[in-house]
Enzyme design. Structure first.
Site, PDB file in Angstrom:
ATOM      1  CG  ASN A 190       1.085  -6.474  -4.162  1.00  0.00           C
ATOM      2  OD1 ASN A 190       2.034  -7.248  -4.219  1.00  0.00           O
ATOM      3  ND2 ASN A 190       1.143  -5.237  -4.636  1.00  0.00           N
ATOM      4  CD  GLU A 191       4.695  -4.578  -3.829  1.00  0.00           C
ATOM      5  OE1 GLU A 191       4.042  -3.567  -4.125  1.00  0.00           O
ATOM      6  OE2 GLU A 191       5.703  -4.939  -4.448  1.00  0.00           O
ATOM      7  CG  LEU A 192      -1.241  -5.272   2.024  1.00  0.00           C
ATOM      8  CD1 LEU A 192      -2.376  -6.229   2.340  1.00  0.00           C
ATOM      9  CD2 LEU A 192      -1.778  -3.860   1.810  1.00  0.00           C
ATOM     10  CG  ASP A 215       8.138  -6.957  -3.354  1.00  0.00           C
ATOM     11  OD1 ASP A 215       8.744  -6.319  -4.232  1.00  0.00           O
ATOM     12  OD2 ASP A 215       6.914  -6.846  -3.159  1.00  0.00           O
TER      13      ASP A 215
END
Ligand SMILES: *[C@@H]1O[C@H](CO)[C@@H](O)[C@H](O)[C@H]1NC(C)=O
Ligand SMILES: *[C@@H]1O[C@H](CO)[C@@H](O)[C@H](O)[C@H]1NC(C)=O
Ligand SMILES: *[C@@H]1O[C@H](CO)[C@@H](O)[C@H](O)[C@H]1NC(C)=O
Ligand SMILES: *[C@@H]1O[C@H](CO)[C@@H](O)[C@H](O)[C@H]1NC(C)=O
Ligand SMILES: *[C@@H]1O[C@H](CO)[C@@H](O)[C@H](O)[C@H]1NC(C)=O
Length: 951
Positions: free
Chosen positions: A471-473, A553
């Protein structure tokens, strides 16, 4: 002379099939839980987690009540031991005895008969150990003990640098353990750090008749020639690849057979698998299956979900079967297409860059869905009923995809099974999130084993849509640290884990599934399957300033720009966005005392974990800033509740934050969907977040007890296949109305527009002399339209809506309806779409809403029957229809409510607008009727935004 050997009650052994080895489920034994302080010794469940057993024994209160997460910190700081005695009849000693653990959370020291069996350190792996010699040598009772160390204490020891601060998002130690990261707090989660044997465990006896045990099995179904991440040739037959993981001995000359049956048990094919290869742990083979032999599986809204039973047997040289495994499968291809925008696409007006969309069976699909977080703080009590109800809510809301957020836990098999049945695509992720993770060899080996196990475990599910590294890397973690001239260790660690290791695990095991290193991803510059880094990442290498490559995002807490379409990100796909709202009064009442029911109470502040970016001060100050995000929105956009009764006031405010949230998401969802017809060719949106695991202000659309927030229904409405929606550009005051469709056929129809005042009187349609598009001096206006496949089209423009209202003197008249978009496919009129949206050019805070005179008529309990029952598979299969009428004036945000202590279920529509004299039927689907006789029906009430003004 050794004493008689103890093994298990022979009567309890269950044969998995006629030829399987004997398998004993350890949950049939009496288990016991003790702690390192020596002050707790209680009976325990299995599978379980410590808090659940302590709660059942009355040692602690409900962990989710009050300040439980804070008061019960002592539980996670102790070491705990689950133990049992393997006792029973004397029987001959089995030749080989193994223990299989499907899940141990997390740092576990396993002993049998006082002898160490193993230590484990990964919640997400299956473990198995041969214990024959320990049993043989045991001179006492066969005590099996599982000691669970305190995860937070252990990793703080490893990390040394850890801040030790639980109950907040930033517990730095969490990256040092392969354990659900949200167990240590997230901005929607408490930090219980539970521990225990959270999944089943088995004792396995091998024998000469059953010389091996299949502990995991991969079935990968793909089109011949298919390569990961690339759209396959749909004219090719399917390849069925089976790969069985076992322990024990594989007799020489073993072969694999497949029997494939459809859901009515008709045999589709019965065949020996080709290309058998094996080693001492795995046997693999494949066959091809012609497309004509099977029906394709489709996601919700695009077709049916035919499923097939695959029985795979291992046979010996005499072709006698001696081991078997069964998997329910489906035939489909699903690809995340990240290929460059083609010249044909450019010619259509699509922005240059790369695609970022899903294709199922060769069709682009518009992904509509949400982000799923762990459905409970304690996974050990998450059962099929819970997931079935949750997923039922998903499909009833026109969703076709869930992103299973990391870093919770990999979903259990039964959740994938239910998604297979319901047509929910599951974007799945490896459990890494918002951090850089250690890359010492022992960690890499642990990640690899975890990834292999889970990829193989769930590979046969047609609902599996994607593997993402975490996630969200890339867009958040890496972008934050990225320095192109001096990439540093952060980038190296990212590359090692997400661009080399995990992709290798996916590509080595399955061809059917795409991989991306991070949920937010700018895509790749090139794809080379022979490279150790198969996707050469783009990062920030753009070919032109207007090129688009990525999904979005993005969050904003700014109430002033909440409905400003200029504030929404433009990308190819939106995988996260949102804003928090309060749970309902009823949910709060279940978990905090009456004197805490206020926005500023200690317990409400304690539970809010959304600390806005840039806020500072104490935890309470930060929490107040988070709460203000909601209340500022309410104050700016809606009539402000004021009620002299403090509980009624709290309830009205809580509900109003839900209206704000729902309104905000509707605008943003509609903006993304319209993008399917804009230059960004936007092809999917997953809002944050589907559901809650506790009662707190969060982004959820479904509360922890299953109550649906206003957002749930607004998203459902905007997720209808064909919608009409007004888009106001705050900068220019230009209003455009668009029709958007996610269907594969062109849709034609008629859009209608009428303007009303708040009393419900129809007004002359304001004309725009500049555009002339809207007509003048008529009370309503119609225009026919045609919208292409997965596309959008503009049906009305006002160049300056606020000037218009000033010149027509109607600034205070603030309700317009756009209704009856009734498109149909071709001339058959088989599918008709109707959608209505109410628009108000001024904030409802500045309108004088009138009493709509809402009337509610309650229907009777009806039994739903047949496969079309919307709550198929849930407990009661009953429904009740209510009729709501606005007798006196326009009603904004009409809301039906029920008592969740009496009933659990789902309305088919809620949070809607009604015109004066308009009636609507709303059906409530019952999941559980706690009253037993339908008397909950009398507790159903209705309100609207007007009620904010009534004390
Ligand atoms: C838990 O076990 C570990 C390892 O055996 C030990 O070092 C630690 O002191 C124990 N903690 C408690 C609270 O007993
Ligand atoms: C298919 O066969 C299995 C046993 O082999 C049986 O349990 C099941 O009920 C059958 N299903 C149908 C639809 O006939
Ligand atoms: C399989 O063989 C390899 C190498 O010979 C060995 O390391 C491994 O432990 C064996 N696995 C099993 C399950 O026997
Ligand atoms: C499943 O879990 C729910 C709680 O979420 C519980 O009420 C229910 O009894 C459980 N059902 C079964 C069949 O265990
Ligand atoms: C709003 O209008 C401005 C000025 O014309 C334009 O630059 C902007 O792109 C518009 N916003 C959207 C989302 O269309």
């Amino acid at each position: 002379m050794s004493r008689p050997l103890f093994i298990l009650l022979a009567i309890s052994w269950i044969a998995q099939s006629v030829f399987a080895q004997q398998t004993f489920n350890l949950s049939q034994l009496q288990w016991h839980l003790t702690n390192s302080y020596g002050n707790v010794s209680i009976p325990a469940s299995f599978p379980s987690q410590i808090h659940l057993d302590l709660y059942a024994a009355g040692i602690i209160g409900d962990p989710l009540y009050g300040m439980g997460d804070f008061d019960q910190l002592w539980v996670q700081r102790a070491n705990w031991t689950y133990s049992t005695i393997l006792s029973g009849l004397d029987t001959p000693l089995p030749s080989s005895v193994w223990l299989v653990f499907e899940g141990l959370d997390t740092f576990t020291h396993i002993e049998l008969c006082g002898q160490e069996v193993a230590n484990t350190d990964n919640q997400f792996r299956q473990f198995f150990f041969e214990v024959s010699s320990i049993i043989l040598q045991c001179q006492s009772e066969l005590t099996l003990s599982l000691n669970f160390g305190s995860a937070s204490a252990i990793v703080l020891d490893i990390a040394k640098t850890g801040d030790g601060k639980l109950i907040i998002l930033t517990f730095t130690g969490k990256i040092y353990m392969r354990k659900e990261q949200s167990d240590f707090g997230w901005d929607w989660s408490p930090a219980f750090a539970p521990a225990g044997p959270w999944k089943q465990a088995f004792l396995i006896q091998l024998s000469t008749a059953a010389p091996l045990y299949i502990h995991n099995a991969l079935v990968d179904i793909y089109r011949e020639g298919q390569m990961n991440n690339l759209p396959p040739d749909q004219t090719k037959p399917f390849v069925f690849n089976a790969s069985l993981d076992f322990f024990g001995d594989l007799p020489t000359g073993s072969s694999l057979y497949l029997e494939l049956k459809d859901s009515s048990n008709k045999t589709i094919t019965e065949t020996q698998l080709d290309g058998i290869s094996h080693n001492n742990e795995t046997i693999t083979g494949h066959t091809t299956i012609d497309s004509e032999m099977v029906e394709l599986w489709w996601p919700n809204g695009f077709g049916s979900q035919p499923l097939y039973y695959a029985t795979i047997t291992i046979r010996d040289v005499n072709l006698d079967p001696f081991a078997v495994v069964q998997r329910r499968v489906g035939f489909r291809t699903v690809v995340l297409n990240l290929t460059p925008i083609s010249n044909d696409q450019l010619a259509l007006g699509i922005a240059p860059g790369s695609n970022w969309h899903f294709e199922v069976n060769g069709h682009e699909i518009y992904a509509k869905g949400s982000n799923m977080v762990p459905p409970d703080v304690f996974w050990a009590r998450v059962n099929e009923t819970k997931i079935r109800q949750l997923f039922n809510s998903v499909v009833m809301a026109n969703q076709n995809m869930l992103r299973v957020w990391s870093s919770g836990a990999y979903l259990p098999n039964f959740a994938y099974d239910i998604a297979d049945e319901m047509g929910i695509l599951l974007w799945s992720e490896f459990e890494f999130s918002d951090a850089e993770y250690p890359t010492d060899p022992s960690y890499l080996a642990n990640y690899e084993a975890e990834a292999y196990y889970n990829i193989r475990r769930v590979g046969h599910h047609p609902s599996l849509a994607l593997w993402a590294g975490g996630n969200e890397l890339e867009a958040i973690e890496l972008a934050f640290f990225f320095n192109p001239t001096n990439p540093g260790t952060v980038l190296k660690q990212y590359q090692l884990v997400f661009e080399e290791l995990l992709i290798k695990c996916v590509y080595a095991n399955v061809k059917s599934i795409s991989y991306i290193p991070s949920s937010t991803y700018n895509g790749y510059l090139s794809l080379d399957f022979d490279s150790i880094r198969p996707q050469l990442p783009r990062y920030n290498n753009r070919s032109s300033p207007d090129a688009l490559y990525a999904d979005t995002d993005a969050y904003s807490d700014n109430a002033a720009t909440a409905f400003d379409i200029n504030s929404y990100p433009v990308g190819r796909f939106a995988d996260e966005f949102g804003i928090i709202s309060m749970p309902s009064l009823e949910s709060w009442q279940e978990v905090i005392p009456e004197d805490q029911l206020s926005f500023d109470s200690a317990q409400v502040l304690h539970r809010n974990r959304h600390y806005p970016f840039g806020a500072s001060g104490s935890d309470d100050d930060l929490s107040r800033a988070g709460i203000a995000v909601m209340t500022d929105g309410v104050k700016l956009w809606y009539p402000r509740p004021y009620k002299s009764d403090p509980v009624a006031n709290f309830s009205a405010w809580a509900w109003s934050t839900q209206v704000y949230q729902a309104d905000y998401y509707a605008h943003q969802l509609a903006f993304y969907r319209r993008g399917s017809g804009m230059r960004e060719r936007q092809l999917g949106v997953l809002y944050w977040q589907l559901e809650d695991l506790w009662v707190a202000p969060t982004w959820s659309s479904i509360e922890a007890n299953g109550r649906h927030k206003v957002l749930y229904y607004s998203a459902k409405d905007i997720y209808e296949p064909v919608i009409i929606f007004p888009y106001l550009n705050d900068t220019t005051q230009k209003l455009e109305v668009w029709v958007t469709s996610d269907q594969w056929e062109s849709i034609s129809g008629v859009a209608q527009f009428s303007w009303f005042d708040l009393a419900g009187n129809e007004l002359l349609l304001p004309g725009d002399s500049q555009s002339g598009e809207a007509g003048t001096n008529t009370s309503s206006f119609e225009t026919s339209f045609n919208v292409g496949p997965i596309n959008s089209t503009r049906v009305l423009t006002y160049n300056n809506i606020s000037a218009l209202f000033q010149t027509t003197g109607t600034t205070s008249i603030s309700a317009v309806s756009i209704n009856n978009a009734q498109p149909w496919r071709g001339s058959s009129q088989q599918s008709q779409y109707t959608h209505t949206y109410w628009f108000h050019p001024t904030s409802l805070a500045n309108c004088d809403l009138l009493d709509p005179g809402l009337n509610l008529t309650r229907g009777q309990l009806q039994a739903d029957s047949g496969d079309n029952s919307p709550n198929k598979g849930t407990a009661s299969q009953q429904s009740v229809t209510f009729t709501v009428t606005a007798q006196k004036a326009v009603a904004a945000w009409v809301w039906l409510d029920y008592s969740s202590s009496q009933v659990q279920g789902l309305f088919d529509n809620n949070g809607f607008w009604l015109n004066k004299a308009e009636s609507i039927n709303v059906t409530f689907m019952v999941y559980n009727d706690w009253t037993g006789d339908g008397s909950w029906i009398n507790s159903v009430v209705v309100r609207s935004l007007y009620d904010n003004l009534v004390d």
